[in-house]
Design an enzyme around this catalytic site. Structure first.
Site, short mmCIF file in Angstrom:
data_model
loop_
_atom_site.label_atom_id
_atom_site.label_comp_id
_atom_site.label_asym_id
_atom_site.label_seq_id
_atom_site.Cartn_x
_atom_site.Cartn_y
_atom_site.Cartn_z
N HIS A 19 30.36 39.32 41.75
CA HIS A 19 30.72 38.31 42.77
C HIS A 19 29.49 37.60 43.32
O HIS A 19 29.55 37.05 44.43
CB HIS A 19 31.46 38.97 43.94
CG HIS A 19 32.90 39.31 43.66
ND1 HIS A 19 33.27 40.37 42.87
CD2 HIS A 19 34.05 38.73 44.06
CE1 HIS A 19 34.59 40.44 42.81
NE2 HIS A 19 35.10 39.46 43.51
N PHE A 37 35.43 32.68 42.86
CA PHE A 37 34.01 33.03 42.69
C PHE A 37 33.65 32.58 41.28
O PHE A 37 34.45 32.73 40.35
CB PHE A 37 33.79 34.54 42.79
CG PHE A 37 33.88 35.10 44.19
CD1 PHE A 37 32.73 35.42 44.90
CD2 PHE A 37 35.11 35.31 44.79
CE1 PHE A 37 32.80 35.94 46.19
CE2 PHE A 37 35.19 35.84 46.07
CZ PHE A 37 34.04 36.15 46.78
N GLU A 69 43.44 32.65 35.93
CA GLU A 69 42.45 31.58 35.86
C GLU A 69 42.59 30.71 34.62
O GLU A 69 42.35 29.50 34.67
CB GLU A 69 41.03 32.15 35.95
CG GLU A 69 40.66 32.71 37.33
CD GLU A 69 41.24 34.08 37.62
OE1 GLU A 69 41.80 34.71 36.69
OE2 GLU A 69 41.16 34.53 38.77
N GLU A 75 43.96 29.95 43.57
CA GLU A 75 44.54 31.16 44.14
C GLU A 75 44.41 31.17 45.66
O GLU A 75 43.32 30.99 46.19
CB GLU A 75 43.84 32.39 43.54
CG GLU A 75 44.19 32.55 42.08
CD GLU A 75 43.19 33.39 41.28
OE1 GLU A 75 42.44 34.17 41.88
OE2 GLU A 75 43.15 33.22 40.05
N ASP A 122 31.96 33.89 39.15
CA ASP A 122 32.00 35.02 38.21
C ASP A 122 33.33 35.07 37.44
O ASP A 122 33.37 35.55 36.32
CB ASP A 122 31.84 36.32 38.99
CG ASP A 122 30.69 36.23 39.98
OD1 ASP A 122 29.67 36.86 39.74
OD2 ASP A 122 30.80 35.50 40.99
C1 LIG Z 1 39.64 37.40 37.85
C2 LIG Z 1 39.73 37.48 39.32
N1 LIG Z 1 40.45 36.57 39.99
C3 LIG Z 1 40.53 36.62 41.34
C4 LIG Z 1 39.88 37.60 42.04
C5 LIG Z 1 39.94 37.63 43.55
N2 LIG Z 1 40.83 38.71 43.99
C6 LIG Z 1 40.36 39.94 44.20
S1 LIG Z 1 41.56 41.02 44.54
C7 LIG Z 1 42.74 39.83 44.43
C8 LIG Z 1 44.17 40.20 44.65
C9 LIG Z 1 44.59 41.23 43.69
O1 LIG Z 1 45.94 41.52 43.87
P1 LIG Z 1 46.56 42.81 43.23
O2 LIG Z 1 46.26 42.88 41.79
O3 LIG Z 1 47.98 42.84 43.64
O4 LIG Z 1 45.75 44.01 43.93
P2 LIG Z 1 45.68 44.35 45.49
O5 LIG Z 1 44.53 43.57 46.03
O6 LIG Z 1 46.95 43.99 46.11
O7 LIG Z 1 45.39 45.81 45.53
C10 LIG Z 1 42.18 38.61 44.13
C11 LIG Z 1 42.91 37.34 43.98
C12 LIG Z 1 39.12 38.52 41.30
N3 LIG Z 1 38.42 39.49 41.91
N4 LIG Z 1 39.07 38.46 39.96
#
Ligand SMILES: Cc1ncc(C[n+]2csc(CCOP(=O)(O)OP(=O)(O)O)c2C)c(N)n1
Ligand SMILES: [Mg+2]
Lengths: 332, 329
Positions: free
Chosen positions: A130, A84, A61, A29, A86
């Site tokens: 995290h 991460f 994932e 990602e 997690d």
């Molecule tokens: C399972 C998981 N994968 C990746 C992440 C890292 N991460 C946190 S927020 C995010 C983006 C989320 O995008 P969206 O759902 O559009 O929400 P926004 O941040 O735009 O509010 C990512 C990749 C995570 N926290 N959990």
């Protein structure tokens, strides 16, 4: 020798292996152009190798690890990034039931040359989802290799070895070490998987510590040295396979051993090494084996709580000191 | 316009202003290193949280995500307890255990924010099932991002919610990005609402920067869910004005995009609407803004002056009712 950061060392390993072998590619990602991954490890790689080989993925994932599995079975060497450790909760099936077992279940018909790079560890108030140290989960799954390097030199050499290995490797980086600097040779090298490293020689006690706790153990060793306790610090570097010989040789020499890690103490790698020592070096012990893992809680957010839960140099030093008082069993 | 409607509009204005000012303050505190960890700001997305929460009843549930400060405040959460949590203080909503990503007031029906993207929708289903089995007419509002709709858990949840006809309103905050990745690069469909069709679920797309449009959509959707017709999805098109996390320089945003969206900033827009339609006077709105500013300042002072939790309290709340996990270490 030149000095670079842990982050740069990981990036160099990826770039060198991608230059060396066109079947190596990255997926994860936000690892591509303009972002370079959550921990900025892949910055610049997309520019050199293009977005076919540095593939940005949706937040999926299972699909990431699954694509690595399928790719690995059909001639590629995928290196997946999970932002991460997690988040492995989301893709555990692909790791645990697929990557780890497809070779075995097919009677050895396939190989699984893939690497899952993912940072673990606490220290930045990232809270319970995290900041976990989940290495031992993977140690319990036959078929996976588990690597946890502490120094820039080790992280580069081990990642290169992991990419060349034909087994699925869970390659755990530590989020608090990315900016740590250390000497890294400019010339080509790898660090063999399954070899521990004695980070400091000593005579009185062995501290086996993993990843960031290696630094804490070295700091404690400095303090204890001034008090007249000579500490040997052993870094296993890879948990599966574990270099039992180096650990046992050290324990046989010093007669005392403390096992330190950031995953919770209960059923951590310390328990496995304690059993190893009990089985194979019991007669050499002058004091019961001691463990110092994280306390058995999720990782809390607030800094004083997080500090309380995660081992540090001071607690290592205190525990070592206690091991030079009259031998007492914990519950006595 | 009835007095009740007017009051509700004023509440929406006040609450959006509260979220905006609190988020601005939080970003400032974070950059000054007074807030540990990392945090995701909902600055710019206020109309979604407020429009949705204005349509909920007191017994309803809410499932939040990693960008959840606005959800908490819109649901009636206290600014001071939120600030205290963000600073890691004992008086905070989660006693310093959760921080920004896990902030929640369960007494308001909030079943947690979440650090794991896409993990909310299955939990929302559980609450919806519970509301149904217990014979209540409560519903669940489940917020999720455009990026979250790429997780398997999201798809499993939508399917199950439809199969079991659960009273869940799924609210997508489509802020155009999943971290650094724009929607067109991470999503196979143009509208997140299109995904509902695969589960035979009704869905709509609304202007997420128009609080009244969001509110209207949520009133209809809540009615749908509450009357036993099953789940429904609302996609709100919005935009985050800050980077993914506070401190993210947002370099992946194309030139002009921010300016374009700023013309549709939900708060000045609603303010102008209230004035143009003589719903509120300029003085009244300025008074609200000043009151909110004072409240946010007081909340920050409260948080700063609150003590950190006792380190040993880290051992509490691991299990319910029994303690062996703590002493057995
Ligand atoms: C399972 C998981 N994968 C990746 C992440 C890292 N991460 C946190 S927020 C995010 C983006 C989320 O995008 P969206 O759902 O559009 O929400 P926004 O941040 O735009 O509010 C990512 C990749 C995570 N926290 N959990
Ligand atoms: Mg988004």
């Amino acid at each position: 020798m030149r000095t670079i950061t842990y982050r740069e060392a990981v990036r160099e390993a990826l770039a060198e292996e991608m230059r060396r072998d066109s079947s190596v590619f990255l997926l994860g990602e936000d690892i591509g152009k303009k972002f370079g991954g959550t921990n900025k490890v892949t910055v610049g790689l997309c520019e050199e190798f293009g977005d076919e080989r540095v593939r940005n993925t949706p937040i999926s994932e299972s699909a990431i690890v699954g694509a690595a599995v399928g790719g690995a079975m059909t001639g590629l060497r995928p290196v997946a990034e999970i932002g991460f450790i997690d988040f492995v909760g989301v893709c555990m099936d692909q790791i645990m039931n697929q990557a780890a077992k497809l070779r075995y279940m097919t009677g050895g018909q396939t190989k699984m040359p893939l690497v899952i790079r993912t940072p673990g560890g606490a220290g930045r108030s990232s809270a319970a989802q995290h900041a976990q140290s989940l290495e031992t989960l993977f140690c319990h799954i036959p078929g996976l290799l588990v690597i946890q390097p502490s120094s820039p030199r080790d992280v580069k050499g081990l990642l290169k070895a992991a990419i060349r290995d034909s087994n699925p490797v869970v390659f755990i980086e530590h989020k608090m070490l990315y900016n740590t600097k250390g000497e890294v040779p400019e010339e080509e090298y790898t660090v063999p998987i399954g070899s521990a490293d004695v980070k400091r020689e000593g005579a009185d006690i062995t501290v086996v510590a993993t990843q960031r706790q290696v630094y804490a153990a070295l700091e404690a060793a400095d303090v204890l040295g001034e008090e007249g306790i000579s500490v040997e610090v052993v870094d296993p570097r890879t948990l599966v396979p574990l270099d039992t010989e180096t650990i046992l040789a050290s324990v046989r020499k010093t007669g005392r051993v403390l096992l330190v890690h950031e995953s919770v103490e209960r059923c951590g790698i310390g328990a496995e090494i304690a059993a190893l020592v009990a089985e194979q070096a019991f007669d050499y012990l002058d004091y019961p084996v001691r463990r110092l893992g994280a306390r058995n809680t999720p990782v809390p957010f607030s800094p004083p709580l997080e500090d309380f839960v995660i081992p540090n140099a001071e607690r290592i030093a205190d525990t070592v000191r206690s091991m030079f008082q009259t031998a007492v069993y914990k519950d006595a | 316009m009835t007095e009740k409607t007017r009051e509700s509009y004023i509440w929406m204005f006040r609450t959006m202003t509260r979220i905006r000012q609190a988020e601005a303050k939080v970003a400032e505190l974070y950059m000054a290193a007074e807030i540990p960890g990392f945090l995701h700001s909902s600055l710019g997305q206020e109309a979604v949280a407020v429009g949705v929460c204005a349509a909920l009843e007191s017994g309803d549930y809410l499932v939040s995500h990693h960008r959840g400060h606005g959800h908490l405040l819109a649901r009636g959460g206290r600014t001071d307890l939120m600030m205290a949590e963000l600073l890691g203080k004992e008086s905070g909503y989660c006693s310093g255990k959760g921080g920004s990503m896990h902030i929640a007031d369960v007494s308001l029906g909030i079943l947690g924010a979440n650090g794991i993207v896409g993990s909310g929708p299955p939990i929302a289903n559980g609450a919806g099932l519970s509301a149904k089995l217990r014979g209540t007419s409560d519903i669940v509002a489940c917020f999720f991002g455009d990026g979250a709709s790429n997780e398997g858990a999201f798809h499993e949840a939508l399917n199950l919610a439809k199969v079991w006809s659960l009273p869940v309103v799924y609210v997508c905050e489509n802020n155009q990005y999943a971290l650094s990745t724009p929607l067109r690069d991470h999503c196979a469909v143009e509208n997140i609402a299109d995904r509902a069709a695969a589960y035979n679920m009704p869905a709509m797309t609304v202007d997420g920067n128009d609080v009244l449009a969001v509110h209207e959509a949520c009133v209809q959707s809540a009615e749908h869910a509450r009357s036993g017709k099953g789940p429904i999805l609302i996609e709100c098109r919005t935009y985050r004005f800050l980077g993914h996390f506070v401190g993210d320089p947002f370099v992946y945003r194309p030139d002009g995009e921010e300016e374009e969206w700023k013309t549709r900033d939900p708060i000045p827009r609603f303010r102008a609407y209230l004035l143009e339609n003589d719903i509120a006077s300029k003085q009244e709105l300025e008074k609200i803004e000043a009151e909110v500013a004072e409240e946010v300042d007081e909340a920050v002072q409260f948080a700063k002056h609150s003590p950190y939790p006792d380190p040993e309290s880290a051992m509490e709340h691991v299990y319910s009712d029994w303690q062996w996990g703590n002493e057995y270490r």
